[in-house]
Write a protein that holds these residues in place. Structure first.
Motif, PDB file in Angstrom:
ATOM      1  N   ALA A 137       0.842  -1.199   0.000  1.00  0.00           N
ATOM      2  CA  ALA A 137       0.000   0.000   0.000  1.00  0.00           C
ATOM      3  C   ALA A 137       0.871   1.242   0.000  1.00  0.00           C
ATOM      4  O   ALA A 137       2.003   1.222   0.477  1.00  0.00           O
ATOM      5  N   THR A 138       0.322   2.294  -0.542  1.00  0.00           N
ATOM      6  CA  THR A 138       0.930   3.614  -0.450  1.00  0.00           C
ATOM      7  C   THR A 138      -0.052   4.496   0.284  1.00  0.00           C
ATOM      8  O   THR A 138      -1.244   4.502  -0.030  1.00  0.00           O
ATOM      9  N   ILE A 139       0.446   5.218   1.255  1.00  0.00           N
ATOM     10  CA  ILE A 139      -0.394   6.167   1.978  1.00  0.00           C
ATOM     11  C   ILE A 139       0.187   7.543   1.733  1.00  0.00           C
ATOM     12  O   ILE A 139       1.347   7.805   2.052  1.00  0.00           O
ATOM     13  N   GLU A 140      -0.626   8.412   1.163  1.00  0.00           N
ATOM     14  CA  GLU A 140      -0.207   9.787   0.885  1.00  0.00           C
ATOM     15  C   GLU A 140      -0.911  10.707   1.859  1.00  0.00           C
ATOM     16  O   GLU A 140      -2.118  10.611   2.046  1.00  0.00           O
ATOM     17  N   ILE A 141      -0.146  11.587   2.482  1.00  0.00           N
ATOM     18  CA  ILE A 141      -0.699  12.557   3.424  1.00  0.00           C
ATOM     19  C   ILE A 141      -0.338  13.935   2.903  1.00  0.00           C
ATOM     20  O   ILE A 141       0.829  14.222   2.655  1.00  0.00           O
ATOM     21  N   ASP A 142      -1.349  14.762   2.722  1.00  0.00           N
ATOM     22  CA  ASP A 142      -1.164  16.085   2.128  1.00  0.00           C
ATOM     23  C   ASP A 142      -1.892  17.112   2.991  1.00  0.00           C
ATOM     24  O   ASP A 142      -3.034  16.887   3.394  1.00  0.00           O
ATOM     25  N   ASP A 143      -1.225  18.229   3.284  1.00  0.00           N
ATOM     26  CA  ASP A 143      -1.867  19.285   4.064  1.00  0.00           C
ATOM     27  C   ASP A 143      -1.779  20.598   3.310  1.00  0.00           C
ATOM     28  O   ASP A 143      -1.062  20.711   2.321  1.00  0.00           O
ATOM     29  N   GLU A 144      -2.513  21.573   3.785  1.00  0.00           N
ATOM     30  CA  GLU A 144      -2.517  22.904   3.170  1.00  0.00           C
ATOM     31  C   GLU A 144      -1.626  23.879   3.943  1.00  0.00           C
ATOM     32  O   GLU A 144      -1.841  25.076   3.920  1.00  0.00           O
ATOM     33  N   GLY A 145      -0.623  23.349   4.593  1.00  0.00           N
ATOM     34  CA  GLY A 145       0.272  24.172   5.408  1.00  0.00           C
ATOM     35  C   GLY A 145       1.188  25.037   4.565  1.00  0.00           C
ATOM     36  O   GLY A 145       1.123  25.055   3.339  1.00  0.00           O
ATOM     37  N   THR A 146       2.059  25.739   5.258  1.00  0.00           N
ATOM     38  CA  THR A 146       2.946  26.703   4.614  1.00  0.00           C
ATOM     39  C   THR A 146       4.053  26.048   3.808  1.00  0.00           C
ATOM     40  O   THR A 146       4.727  26.716   3.034  1.00  0.00           O
ATOM     41  N   GLY A 147       4.261  24.760   3.977  1.00  0.00           N
ATOM     42  CA  GLY A 147       5.301  24.069   3.225  1.00  0.00           C
ATOM     43  C   GLY A 147       6.605  24.009   3.991  1.00  0.00           C
ATOM     44  O   GLY A 147       6.735  24.513   5.100  1.00  0.00           O
ATOM     45  N   ALA A 153      14.232  20.455   3.475  1.00  0.00           N
ATOM     46  CA  ALA A 153      13.621  19.216   2.984  1.00  0.00           C
ATOM     47  C   ALA A 153      14.651  18.133   2.706  1.00  0.00           C
ATOM     48  O   ALA A 153      14.363  16.945   2.870  1.00  0.00           O
ATOM     49  N   THR A 154      15.847  18.497   2.310  1.00  0.00           N
ATOM     50  CA  THR A 154      16.875  17.496   2.012  1.00  0.00           C
ATOM     51  C   THR A 154      17.392  16.825   3.283  1.00  0.00           C
ATOM     52  O   THR A 154      18.026  15.780   3.194  1.00  0.00           O
ATOM     53  N   ARG A 155      17.097  17.416   4.454  1.00  0.00           N
ATOM     54  CA  ARG A 155      17.592  16.870   5.726  1.00  0.00           C
ATOM     55  C   ARG A 155      16.459  16.466   6.667  1.00  0.00           C
ATOM     56  O   ARG A 155      16.681  16.237   7.850  1.00  0.00           O
ATOM     57  N   LEU A 156      15.247  16.340   6.150  1.00  0.00           N
ATOM     58  CA  LEU A 156      14.081  16.075   7.000  1.00  0.00           C
ATOM     59  C   LEU A 156      14.199  14.841   7.885  1.00  0.00           C
ATOM     60  O   LEU A 156      13.686  14.827   8.993  1.00  0.00           O
ATOM     61  N   PHE A 157      14.850  13.820   7.387  1.00  0.00           N
ATOM     62  CA  PHE A 157      14.904  12.562   8.130  1.00  0.00           C
ATOM     63  C   PHE A 157      16.208  12.398   8.904  1.00  0.00           C
ATOM     64  O   PHE A 157      16.574  11.298   9.290  1.00  0.00           O
ATOM     65  N   GLN A 158      16.889  13.499   9.162  1.00  0.00           N
ATOM     66  CA  GLN A 158      18.092  13.488   9.986  1.00  0.00           C
ATOM     67  C   GLN A 158      17.702  13.893  11.415  1.00  0.00           C
ATOM     68  O   GLN A 158      16.836  14.739  11.605  1.00  0.00           O
ATOM     69  N   PRO A 159      18.360  13.305  12.410  1.00  0.00           N
ATOM     70  CA  PRO A 159      18.030  13.650  13.797  1.00  0.00           C
ATOM     71  C   PRO A 159      18.235  15.133  14.090  1.00  0.00           C
ATOM     72  O   PRO A 159      19.180  15.750  13.600  1.00  0.00           O
ATOM     73  N   PHE A 160      17.321  15.680  14.866  1.00  0.00           N
ATOM     74  CA  PHE A 160      17.368  17.035  15.405  1.00  0.00           C
ATOM     75  C   PHE A 160      17.193  18.135  14.355  1.00  0.00           C
ATOM     76  O   PHE A 160      17.504  19.288  14.618  1.00  0.00           O
ATOM     77  N   VAL A 161      16.681  17.790  13.181  1.00  0.00           N
ATOM     78  CA  VAL A 161      16.366  18.776  12.150  1.00  0.00           C
ATOM     79  C   VAL A 161      14.874  19.071  12.259  1.00  0.00           C
ATOM     80  O   VAL A 161      14.047  18.172  12.174  1.00  0.00           O
ATOM     81  N   THR A 162      14.525  20.338  12.460  1.00  0.00           N
ATOM     82  CA  THR A 162      13.125  20.716  12.607  1.00  0.00           C
ATOM     83  C   THR A 162      12.922  22.147  12.143  1.00  0.00           C
ATOM     84  O   THR A 162      13.854  22.947  12.149  1.00  0.00           O
ATOM     85  N   ASN A 163      11.685  22.443  11.739  1.00  0.00           N
ATOM     86  CA  ASN A 163      11.338  23.826  11.414  1.00  0.00           C
ATOM     87  C   ASN A 163      10.332  24.374  12.419  1.00  0.00           C
ATOM     88  O   ASN A 163       9.808  25.456  12.247  1.00  0.00           O
ATOM     89  N   LYS A 164      10.096  23.618  13.491  1.00  0.00           N
ATOM     90  CA  LYS A 164       9.155  24.044  14.534  1.00  0.00           C
ATOM     91  C   LYS A 164       9.938  24.682  15.678  1.00  0.00           C
ATOM     92  O   LYS A 164      10.971  24.159  16.083  1.00  0.00           O
ATOM     93  N   PRO A 165       9.434  25.781  16.227  1.00  0.00           N
ATOM     94  CA  PRO A 165      10.140  26.438  17.328  1.00  0.00           C
ATOM     95  C   PRO A 165      10.346  25.527  18.542  1.00  0.00           C
ATOM     96  O   PRO A 165      11.372  25.589  19.202  1.00  0.00           O
ATOM     97  N   ASN A 166       9.384  24.656  18.821  1.00  0.00           N
ATOM     98  CA  ASN A 166       9.495  23.758  19.974  1.00  0.00           C
ATOM     99  C   ASN A 166       9.676  22.308  19.558  1.00  0.00           C
ATOM    100  O   ASN A 166       9.447  21.400  20.346  1.00  0.00           O
ATOM    101  N   GLY A 167      10.058  22.073  18.291  1.00  0.00           N
ATOM    102  CA  GLY A 167      10.211  20.712  17.796  1.00  0.00           C
ATOM    103  C   GLY A 167      11.487  20.062  18.290  1.00  0.00           C
ATOM    104  O   GLY A 167      12.468  20.732  18.616  1.00  0.00           O
ATOM    105  N   THR A 168      11.473  18.726  18.330  1.00  0.00           N
ATOM    106  CA  THR A 168      12.653  17.973  18.761  1.00  0.00           C
ATOM    107  C   THR A 168      13.519  17.555  17.587  1.00  0.00           C
ATOM    108  O   THR A 168      14.696  17.250  17.767  1.00  0.00           O
TER     109      THR A 168
END
Length: 190
Positions: A137-147, A153-168
């Protein structure tokens, strides 16, 4: 060692809240803020534990569509509070795949929560369940957020990379570990 004191603090905060009169809105607001920080620390602790001790998947055959529908139903009140409309597109027949149900729920919650947090003013969250091969199966999740910034995006799956002020910076790392331990792949598309 960290969860036990947090639980104790949370319990004592609840007891203290019962003692504060309803005519003290400032004190009640302060209690609510303290509880929010306790919840944030608890979630942070869970992320660190998940990251540090990823367990192997215990695969079982489940209908992934029912699993997604149940998980989204569990989060329905949070979506309503955030003014988020969720649209799940599924096949007419069940789609059975071999996955670890508990791990899959955690990964789905992480992804859906990210989508919801990307829309602080509300919006639409779309989830599509597609059959790519028999028992895949493929599950696609799409939101209308700011992007996401393309550089990030090239480092999204690396530890401690976040664009959230309080993100881990651990949510997507844990999600990727889960998906891979269940024999899948995960990717971000602009």
């Amino acid at each position: 060692e960290i969860r036990n004191p947090l639980s104790s603090i949370s319990l004592n905060l609840e007891l203290l809240e019962d003692e504060i009169p309803s005519e003290a809105p400032e004190a009640r607001a302060l209690m609510k803020a303290i509880q929010a920080e306790i919840d944030r620390l608890t979630q942070l602790t869970e992320y660190y534990l998940s990251f540090a001790r990823s367990r192997s998947a215990k695969l079982e055959v489940v209908d992934i569509q029912s699993l997604v529908t149940d998980a989204i139903g569990f989060m329905r009140r949070d979506f309503e509070r955030r003014k988020i409309q969720v649209d799940v597109t599924a096949l007419e027949q069940p789609l059975y795949v071999s996955i670890d149900e508990a791990q899959f729920r955690q990964a789905l919650f992480n992804l859906v929560r990210n989508g919801a947090e990307a829309m602080p003013e509300g919006g639409k969250l779309r989830i599509a369940i597609l059959q790519t091969l028999p028992q895949f199966a493929t599950i696609e999740i799409d939101d209308e957020g700011t992007g996401i910034d393309p550089e990030l995006a090239t480092r999204l799956f690396q530890p401690f990379v976040t664009n959230k002020p309080n993100g881990t910076g651990l949510g997507l790392v844990v999600t990727q570990q889960i998906v891979q331990s269940n024999g899948g792949t995960i990717d971000w598309m602009p």
